[in-house]
Design an enzyme around this catalytic site. Structure first.
Site, PDB file in Angstrom:
ATOM      1  N   GLU A 100       0.716  -1.239   0.121  1.00 34.59           N
ATOM      2  CA  GLU A 100       0.122  -0.027   0.067  1.00 34.59           C
ATOM      3  C   GLU A 100       0.877   1.182   0.063  1.00 34.59           C
ATOM      4  O   GLU A 100       1.880   0.913   0.784  1.00 34.59           O
ATOM      5  CB  GLU A 100      -0.986  -0.044   1.229  1.00 34.59           C
ATOM      6  CG  GLU A 100      -1.696   1.172   1.583  1.00 34.59           C
ATOM      7  CD  GLU A 100      -2.726   1.391   0.583  1.00 34.59           C
ATOM      8  OE1 GLU A 100      -3.708   2.176   0.679  1.00 34.59           O
ATOM      9  OE2 GLU A 100      -2.989   0.731  -0.585  1.00 34.59           O
ATOM     10  N   ASP A 112      -2.431  -4.897   0.812  1.00 31.43           N
ATOM     11  CA  ASP A 112      -1.620  -3.829   1.469  1.00 31.43           C
ATOM     12  C   ASP A 112      -0.354  -4.250   1.945  1.00 31.43           C
ATOM     13  O   ASP A 112       0.730  -3.496   1.941  1.00 31.43           O
ATOM     14  CB  ASP A 112      -2.619  -3.525   2.647  1.00 31.43           C
ATOM     15  CG  ASP A 112      -3.989  -2.753   2.304  1.00 31.43           C
ATOM     16  OD1 ASP A 112      -3.753  -1.892   1.319  1.00 31.43           O
ATOM     17  OD2 ASP A 112      -4.822  -3.051   2.877  1.00 31.43           O
TER      18      ASP A 112
END
Length: 252
Positions: A80, A108
């Site tokens: 992310e 992420d």
């Protein structure tokens, strides 16, 4: 809200959030609630990863900033915050190296200890509702889901919370503090309710209209109250490395 975000979050977090929004044609100065949400999500991802390492035996350990960790490997790969091209490059490299299944959506984090991708969620609603939305979107049992709320609740795949209690408590405390500080400034209701957010946006835009002949003055001072919100969790050495990795300009 924009002033709150810029004073509340680490400058690197703010810079990454602005970059992500601009990549999708969004303006942080207008969509301030989304700006705040992205910064919050980014910070949780970094807090999830920070200080967690894998030693030479393959065991997960926690090393606080300042301790010698040159021979240790970071347990989590942060995906992310990277631009989409770089993010998929990192994912492809991980999949080729570890043999794990490539996810259909950008996750992420990657956990090198458990050998799985992680999807982090931060919600202003009920955790179980947001968890189901994430699960229905991802449609993969290979990606681990971990949801946090601003009220201290959390939910994770098979109740496997990955991190130790203290690390998770740190994240929950930070989220609760953000909520309390937003509420004290009259920002929380608009952050939670889209209808209230639209009303607040119209009000903000009206307030931003400059009066004819009036000079515009910008203050860069941080209020004493907001100084207590400045995050102290980031390892300074890793911050510099991540800044260079995440924010470097693409070669033409």
């Amino acid at each position: 809200m924009e002033d709150f975000v810029r004073q509340c979050f680490n400058p690197m977090i703010v810079e990454l959030a602005e970059k992500a929004m601009k990549e999708y044609g969004e303006d942080p100065k207008i969509e301030t609630n989304k700006f705040a949400a992205i910064c919050t999500h980014l910070e949780v991802c970094f807090m999830y990863s920070d200080f967690h390492f894998i030693d030479e035996r393959g065991e997960s350990i926690i090393v606080e900033s300042g301790d010698p960790n040159a021979l240790l490997k970071h347990r989590f790969e942060i995906i992310e915050g990277r631009d989409r091209t770089m993010a998929w490059t990192v994912i492809n490299s991980i999949c080729n190296t570890t043999g794990v299944e490539k996810p259909k959506f950008l996750p992420d984090l990657y956990d090198y200890k458990e050998n799985r991708f992680i999807e982090i969620g931060v919600t202003r609603r009920e955790v179980h509702i947001y968890y189901l939305e994430k699960a229905n979107k991802i449609k993969s049992e290979k990606t681990h889901i971990h949801i946090f709320s601003f009220t201290g609740e959390e939910m994770a795949t098979k109740a496997d919370y990955t991190l130790d209690d203290e690390s998770r408590a740190r994240i929950k405390t930070r989220l609760f503090t953000i909520r309390q500080e937003m509420a004290s400034r009259g920002l929380w209701d608009s952050f939670v309710s889209p209808r209230e957010a639209k009303r607040q946006l119209k009000k903000d835009l009206k307030l931003q209209e400059p009066c004819a002949g009036s000079p515009t003055k910008v203050s860069h001072r941080t209020s004493p109250a907001l100084k207590t919100l400045e995050p102290m969790w980031m390892d300074s050495n890793r911050t510099a490395a991540l800044r260079a990795s995440f924010l470097k300009c693409p070669k033409k």
